[in-house]
Design a protein around this motif. Sequence first.
Motif, PDB file in Angstrom:
ATOM      1  N   ARG A  38       0.837  -1.197   0.000  1.00 35.04           N
ATOM      2  CA  ARG A  38       0.000   0.000   0.000  1.00 35.04           C
ATOM      3  C   ARG A  38       0.869   1.243   0.000  1.00 35.04           C
ATOM      4  O   ARG A  38       2.013   1.219   0.450  1.00 35.04           O
ATOM      5  CB  ARG A  38      -0.961   0.005   1.191  1.00 35.04           C
ATOM      6  CG  ARG A  38      -0.291   0.159   2.538  1.00 35.04           C
ATOM      7  CD  ARG A  38      -1.319   0.015   3.655  1.00 35.04           C
ATOM      8  NE  ARG A  38      -0.704   0.134   4.972  1.00 35.04           N
ATOM      9  CZ  ARG A  38      -1.319  -0.105   6.122  1.00 35.04           C
ATOM     10  NH1 ARG A  38      -2.601  -0.491   6.131  1.00 35.04           N
ATOM     11  NH2 ARG A  38      -0.678   0.035   7.276  1.00 35.04           N
ATOM     12  N   GLN A  39       0.285   2.316  -0.497  1.00 32.40           N
ATOM     13  CA  GLN A  39       0.992   3.591  -0.530  1.00 32.40           C
ATOM     14  C   GLN A  39       0.031   4.705  -0.189  1.00 32.40           C
ATOM     15  O   GLN A  39      -0.918   4.977  -0.943  1.00 32.40           O
ATOM     16  CB  GLN A  39       1.624   3.835  -1.902  1.00 32.40           C
ATOM     17  CG  GLN A  39       2.521   5.056  -1.953  1.00 32.40           C
ATOM     18  CD  GLN A  39       3.375   5.082  -3.209  1.00 32.40           C
ATOM     19  OE1 GLN A  39       3.115   4.389  -4.183  1.00 32.40           O
ATOM     20  NE2 GLN A  39       4.435   5.873  -3.169  1.00 32.40           N
ATOM     21  N   GLY A  40       0.261   5.330   0.947  1.00 32.93           N
ATOM     22  CA  GLY A  40      -0.535   6.478   1.341  1.00 32.93           C
ATOM     23  C   GLY A  40      -0.022   7.738   0.682  1.00 32.93           C
ATOM     24  O   GLY A  40       1.103   7.785   0.174  1.00 32.93           O
ATOM     25  N   LEU A  41      -0.817   8.787   0.713  1.00 33.75           N
ATOM     26  CA  LEU A  41      -0.452  10.042   0.070  1.00 33.75           C
ATOM     27  C   LEU A  41       0.811  10.601   0.714  1.00 33.75           C
ATOM     28  O   LEU A  41       0.877  10.790   1.930  1.00 33.75           O
ATOM     29  CB  LEU A  41      -1.598  11.035   0.207  1.00 33.75           C
ATOM     30  CG  LEU A  41      -1.522  12.286  -0.660  1.00 33.75           C
ATOM     31  CD1 LEU A  41      -1.537  11.908  -2.125  1.00 33.75           C
ATOM     32  CD2 LEU A  41      -2.679  13.214  -0.333  1.00 33.75           C
ATOM     33  N   GLY A  42       1.823  10.823  -0.109  1.00 36.85           N
ATOM     34  CA  GLY A  42       3.073  11.372   0.385  1.00 36.85           C
ATOM     35  C   GLY A  42       3.953  10.383   1.116  1.00 36.85           C
ATOM     36  O   GLY A  42       4.958  10.777   1.718  1.00 36.85           O
ATOM     37  N   LYS A  43       3.588   9.109   1.077  1.00 39.06           N
ATOM     38  CA  LYS A  43       4.357   8.089   1.782  1.00 39.06           C
ATOM     39  C   LYS A  43       4.976   7.100   0.793  1.00 39.06           C
ATOM     40  O   LYS A  43       4.572   7.021  -0.363  1.00 39.06           O
ATOM     41  CB  LYS A  43       3.459   7.345   2.765  1.00 39.06           C
ATOM     42  CG  LYS A  43       2.855   8.217   3.840  1.00 39.06           C
ATOM     43  CD  LYS A  43       1.987   7.400   4.779  1.00 39.06           C
ATOM     44  CE  LYS A  43       1.367   8.262   5.856  1.00 39.06           C
ATOM     45  NZ  LYS A  43       0.514   7.477   6.777  1.00 39.06           N
TER      46      LYS A  43
END
Length: 127
Positions: A38-43
């Motif tokens: 998974r990839q969160g916003l800005g991560k």
Amino acid sequence: QVQLVESGGALVQAGGSLRLSCSASGRSFYYLGMAWFRQGLGKEREFVAGIARRHEVMQYSDSVKGRFTISRDDDKNTLYLQMNSLKPEGTAVYYCAADGPGSIWYVPLSASPYDYWGQGTQVTVSS
């Protein structure tokens, strides 16, 4: 070549549940090691869960252990991620990844061994 298509992402309240699916085509699913990232916003993209060709060999990140369950159905060429007790910090785009040929006994925890990636499905957890 392997094509991966994720589905099941949605907006859900904290504490709720979702089941993500990843449909694979193009190569025998049995030979693939599979994982969810998974990839969160800005991560940065992070490992969530993985499953080897031996279905009982699984790995989970500490942040989801006990709440998420990864499974695979080789007859349906499909990978699943059952997510329970969702938290707002779980908001991210969830990606399905395949390692082919995958290990029977080992689940890579980094992204680099995975050769194929889906487009991702958005999961948003509201507080």
